[in-house]
Design an enzyme around this catalytic site. Sequence first.
Site, PDB file in Angstrom:
ATOM      1  N   LEU A   1       0.769  -1.263   0.012  1.00 35.92           N
ATOM      2  CA  LEU A   1      -0.192  -0.030   0.173  1.00 35.92           C
ATOM      3  C   LEU A   1       0.832   1.343   0.207  1.00 35.92           C
ATOM      4  CD1 LEU A   1      -2.742  -0.824   2.643  1.00 35.92           C
ATOM      5  CD2 LEU A   1      -3.262  -0.009   0.363  1.00 35.92           C
ATOM      6  N   SER A   2       0.892   2.364  -0.808  1.00 36.13           N
ATOM      7  CA  SER A   2       1.442   3.350  -0.719  1.00 36.13           C
ATOM      8  C   SER A   2       0.599   4.375   0.130  1.00 36.13           C
ATOM      9  CB  SER A   2       1.338   4.126  -2.274  1.00 36.13           C
ATOM     10  OG  SER A   2       1.863   3.461  -3.266  1.00 36.13           O
ATOM     11  N   ALA A   3       1.573   5.328   0.413  1.00 34.36           N
ATOM     12  CA  ALA A   3       1.233   6.374   1.715  1.00 34.36           C
ATOM     13  C   ALA A   3      -0.294   6.891   1.217  1.00 34.36           C
ATOM     14  CB  ALA A   3       2.257   7.460   1.822  1.00 34.36           C
TER      15      ALA A   3
END
Length: 104
Positions: free
Chosen positions: A63-65
Amino acid sequence: MGGAVSAGEDNDDLIDNLKEAYYIRSDLVERAFRAIDRADYYLDEFRDNAYKDLAWRHGNIHLSAPCIYSEVMEALDLHPGLSFLNLGSGTGYLSTMVGLILGK
């Protein structure tokens, strides 16, 4: 990237922090973020990190930020009826939020 905003206690805190830092600027993007709890895309043993503005990776799961996702969504001209293809969609978190905006 990430860590731009402080961690929240829950999904609403995270979105409030992203709004305060001007990552989320439109009502449309805010509604999509509030409708999808980021913790639902984490493995149970890592859910305590779900509301931090940080990327997360565990094996093949990534998951990206949240600040990155919000910047992407704000930059796109999203509206109902468009198509969206997310190559390398990972957990589907971003695609799910975009899908809420685009509709069927």
